[in-house]
Design a protein around this motif. Sequence first.
Motif, short mmCIF file in Angstrom:
data_model
loop_
_atom_site.label_atom_id
_atom_site.label_comp_id
_atom_site.label_asym_id
_atom_site.label_seq_id
_atom_site.Cartn_x
_atom_site.Cartn_y
_atom_site.Cartn_z
N SER A 97 0.82 -1.21 0.00
CA SER A 97 0.00 0.00 0.00
C SER A 97 0.86 1.26 0.00
N ARG A 98 1.93 1.23 0.77
CA ARG A 98 2.82 2.39 0.84
C ARG A 98 3.49 2.66 -0.51
N ILE A 99 3.94 1.61 -1.18
CA ILE A 99 4.57 1.76 -2.50
C ILE A 99 3.59 2.32 -3.51
N VAL A 100 2.37 1.78 -3.52
CA VAL A 100 1.36 2.26 -4.47
C VAL A 100 1.04 3.73 -4.21
N ASN A 101 0.90 4.09 -2.94
CA ASN A 101 0.60 5.49 -2.61
C ASN A 101 1.69 6.43 -3.12
N HIS A 102 2.95 6.04 -2.92
CA HIS A 102 4.05 6.88 -3.40
C HIS A 102 4.06 6.97 -4.93
N ALA A 103 3.81 5.85 -5.58
CA ALA A 103 3.79 5.84 -7.04
C ALA A 103 2.66 6.72 -7.57
N VAL A 104 1.51 6.65 -6.92
CA VAL A 104 0.37 7.44 -7.37
C VAL A 104 0.63 8.93 -7.19
N GLU A 105 1.33 9.30 -6.13
CA GLU A 105 1.68 10.70 -5.94
C GLU A 105 2.54 11.21 -7.09
N ARG A 106 3.49 10.41 -7.52
CA ARG A 106 4.33 10.80 -8.65
C ARG A 106 3.52 10.83 -9.95
N PHE A 107 2.68 9.86 -10.12
CA PHE A 107 1.80 9.81 -11.29
C PHE A 107 0.88 11.03 -11.32
N ARG A 108 0.36 11.39 -10.16
CA ARG A 108 -0.53 12.55 -10.06
C ARG A 108 0.21 13.84 -10.43
N GLU A 109 1.47 13.94 -10.01
CA GLU A 109 2.26 15.12 -10.34
C GLU A 109 2.45 15.26 -11.84
N VAL A 110 2.69 14.14 -12.50
CA VAL A 110 2.87 14.17 -13.96
C VAL A 110 1.58 14.60 -14.64
N LEU A 111 0.45 14.08 -14.20
CA LEU A 111 -0.83 14.37 -14.85
C LEU A 111 -1.35 15.78 -14.55
N LEU A 130 6.73 1.96 -10.93
CA LEU A 130 5.27 1.83 -11.00
C LEU A 130 4.63 3.11 -11.52
N SER A 131 5.12 4.27 -11.10
CA SER A 131 4.54 5.54 -11.57
C SER A 131 4.67 5.66 -13.09
N LYS A 132 5.82 5.22 -13.63
CA LYS A 132 6.02 5.27 -15.08
C LYS A 132 5.16 4.23 -15.79
N LEU A 133 4.97 3.09 -15.15
CA LEU A 133 4.10 2.05 -15.73
C LEU A 133 2.65 2.52 -15.74
N LEU A 134 2.23 3.25 -14.71
CA LEU A 134 0.87 3.80 -14.68
C LEU A 134 0.67 4.80 -15.82
N LEU A 135 1.67 5.63 -16.07
CA LEU A 135 1.57 6.60 -17.15
C LEU A 135 1.49 5.89 -18.50
N PHE A 136 2.29 4.86 -18.68
CA PHE A 136 2.25 4.08 -19.92
C PHE A 136 0.87 3.44 -20.10
N ALA A 137 0.34 2.83 -19.04
CA ALA A 137 -0.96 2.17 -19.12
C ALA A 137 -2.07 3.17 -19.42
N PHE A 138 -2.03 4.33 -18.76
CA PHE A 138 -3.06 5.33 -19.02
C PHE A 138 -2.96 5.85 -20.46
N GLY A 139 -1.74 6.03 -20.95
CA GLY A 139 -1.57 6.45 -22.34
C GLY A 139 -2.21 5.47 -23.30
#
Length: 392
Positions: free
Chosen positions: A27-41, A139-148
Motif C-alpha cells: 500500500s505504501r509503495i502504491v501510494n508513493h507511485a500514485v503521488e508521482r503519477f498525479r504530479e505528472v498528470l 510503477l509511476s512510469k508504468l501507470l503513465l504508460f498504461a493510461f496512455g
Amino acid sequence: MSQTASDAYEVAILKMDVEGKDSDRFSRIVNHAVERFREVLKHENKLRVTIQTLDGPHLVPGAGAYSPLDFLELGFAEKTERNLPFLIAVTEVDLSAKGAAYTLAYTSPVTNVAITSTRRLEPSFWGDEADDDVVADRLSKLLLFAFGKLVNLATSTDPANAMHAVSDVDDLDASRTLREDQWETMRTQLPREAHDMRTSRNFAWFFAKQIARNVPEIGKAIANANPLTLMFKLPTMIAAALSVIVVLLFSAETWDVANAMTIGQAVLFSAVSIGAALFLLYRAFALEAVVSRQGYFTESMAVTMAATFLTLLLTILLLFAAFAFVMYVGVVSVFPPALMDNWPTTGEADSRLDHIKLSAFLAAMGVLAGSLGGRSDSKTIVRNVLFSNSSR
C-alpha cells in the motif's frame, strides 16, 4: 448522467492486494507511485487521480502466475459499480502473458481498464537489494504508460518517451516523459475515450444511441482485434467444422438438399446458421453485461458489447466464406462428375449454380457445427484478442 466539459475525468488507481503477504508495504509503495503519477498528470488539468481499494479478490493462479483477464473482469465490474471513466488496477502478484513469461501491464482500451503488477518491479526479484523508492518510481512510469494506452496514444520509438514499449523492467528506469503534442492528443481524445455516460432506464434506446455515437471507437476495437487473426485462434471450431463438412460432402442426401433448394432458401439457411453460431460464440467469449447495483448501464458496456459482437460476426463470416470457397474448389476439381449426375434423385447437380448452392449449404453447416466445438477453444486466448491492445 454524462461528464460535462468543466468536470475533471477521474483516473482511479485500484489497489488489489491478492495474497496479502506484506499489505502495508504494498500500500505504501502504491501510494508513493500514485503521488508521482498525479504530479505528472497535473500537466492536464482535466484529470483527477484517486486511490481506491479492493482487498483480497479470490483468484486462483495457473502455472505460478495469475491471468490478467481475471483482473480485467473484476476491474470492469468495479469500474461500472463505482462510475469511473478510467480504472488502473495494481496488484502485487505475477501476471501471466501470452507467449511470454510474464506481463507488467495489460491494457484494454475498449473497456478503459488496465492491469499492472509490482511483482517484477522489485529489485529484489532480480537479485538486487530491495528498494521501495525504485519500485514506486517504476510503477509511476508504468501507470503513465498504461493510461496512455487507455486514451489510445500511439507507441513511441524513443526510449525516453513514456509511450515507448516496455519490453522489460529496465525500460522503466529511463526518464520517461510525454511530448507536448502527446499531451495535446490526450486532451483532444479524453472526452471521447472516457466513455462515462450511463443510464438506469430505456436501455435499448441508450444502447443504440451510444453505438451511433461511438462508431469510430468500435471500429478501432474491431481493427485491433482483427477478425482474420481471431479466426485462427479458433482451431477447435475449424477442425469440428471441416470434419462435419467432409462427411456431408460425400453424402447423397446432402446433394439432394442442395440441388432441390432455391437460392432464397440457401441464403436463408446460411443466415440462420451464421446467427446461431454467433449467438453461441458470443455467449462463450463476451464479457458479462454488467449493470451496477443502482441499475445503471454504461456507455463502455455498450461499446464493449458492440465491438465484441461485430468482431465475432466478421470472424464467422470470414470462416463461412473460407469454407464455401474450399468446398467449391473441391467440388469442381476433385469430386467425381459421375456422382454429380447419379447421386441426386431430383436431377443432375453439375451446373455452376448447383455447386454454389452446395458450397453455401456445406459452409453453413460447418459454421453451425463448428461453433459448438469453438466453445471449447481457450477463452483466455480469444478474450486476449478481443479485449486487449497490448500486453507488456
